[in-house]
Design a protein around this motif. Structure first.
Motif, PDB file in Angstrom:
ATOM      1  N   TYR A  27      52.471  36.588  -8.647  1.00  0.00           N
ATOM      2  CA  TYR A  27      51.526  35.883  -9.307  1.00  0.00           C
ATOM      3  C   TYR A  27      50.702  36.721 -10.486  1.00  0.00           C
ATOM      4  O   TYR A  27      50.773  36.177 -11.514  1.00  0.00           O
ATOM      5  N   GLU A  42      59.220  30.104 -15.660  1.00  0.00           N
ATOM      6  CA  GLU A  42      58.324  29.250 -14.768  1.00  0.00           C
ATOM      7  C   GLU A  42      59.490  28.264 -14.040  1.00  0.00           C
ATOM      8  O   GLU A  42      59.148  27.965 -12.872  1.00  0.00           O
ATOM      9  N   THR A  46      60.104  28.090 -10.038  1.00  0.00           N
ATOM     10  CA  THR A  46      59.734  26.887  -9.208  1.00  0.00           C
ATOM     11  C   THR A  46      61.136  26.494  -8.385  1.00  0.00           C
ATOM     12  O   THR A  46      61.038  26.261  -7.222  1.00  0.00           O
ATOM     13  N   SER A  98      48.146  24.264  -5.965  1.00  0.00           N
ATOM     14  CA  SER A  98      49.022  25.267  -6.651  1.00  0.00           C
ATOM     15  C   SER A  98      50.287  24.345  -7.238  1.00  0.00           C
ATOM     16  O   SER A  98      50.480  24.776  -8.629  1.00  0.00           O
ATOM     17  N   HIS A 102      51.196  25.004 -11.625  1.00  0.00           N
ATOM     18  CA  HIS A 102      52.739  25.075 -11.591  1.00  0.00           C
ATOM     19  C   HIS A 102      53.156  24.053 -12.707  1.00  0.00           C
ATOM     20  O   HIS A 102      53.895  24.494 -13.562  1.00  0.00           O
ATOM     21  N   SER A 106      54.369  24.692 -16.443  1.00  0.00           N
ATOM     22  CA  SER A 106      55.609  24.381 -16.977  1.00  0.00           C
ATOM     23  C   SER A 106      55.778  23.861 -18.367  1.00  0.00           C
ATOM     24  O   SER A 106      56.898  23.976 -18.832  1.00  0.00           O
TER      25      SER A 106
END
Length: 140
Positions: A27, A42, A46, A98, A102, A106
């Motif tokens: 991170y 990203e 993911t 979290s 994310h 994105s």
């Protein structure tokens, strides 16, 4: 019951290792990804991390439920509940903090969101560390 405890230890200790790696390495390094590469980074993060944490979270979830329903002989009754609470905190923080961060990342690089992700991830780090300690204690 041996397989349940073994699965619990494997899942919990592995997730503890993953989350500490994310917290201390992965991170914070997100802030160093070039802005023009961040979207693809990203998306790849993911997609790839799901292959690592998905099976471990499933293993933790199943073994946690089994331990709550049928605690092993000799294990203090409180330990499976502390473990379950730890997993609930970790998964809840994942789902409600979290993952949405994310999702926002994105859309593109945002240093403030990355800093928030690092800061709020300490909750998951503490929860999965606690769960690993509880799992090892139950197996011991």
């Amino acid at each position: 019951m041996t397989w349940v405890l073994a699965g619990q230890v494997i899942g919990a200790v592995a997730m503890m290792g993953v989350i500490w790696t994310m917290q201390l390495v992965h991170y914070p390094l997100m802030a160093l990804v070039p802005v023009d590469e961040f979207l693809s980074y990203e998306a790849a993060h993911t997609r790839r991390i799901a292959w690592v944490v998905g099976p471990l979270m499933a293993l933790e979830g199943v073994t946690t439920l089994v331990l709550l329903a049928d605690p092993p002989p000799g294990v203090p009754a409180l330990l499976p509940w502390v473990g379950a609470l730890s997993v609930a905190v970790a998964l809840g923080t994942t789902a409600f903090v979290s993952a949405p961060l994310h999702g926002r990342l994105s859309s593109g690089y945002d240093r403030a969101l990355i800093d928030t992700l690092v800061r709020t991830n300490w909750v998951r780090t503490a929860a999965w560390t606690t769960h690993a300690a509880v799992a090892v204690a139950m197996a011991w």
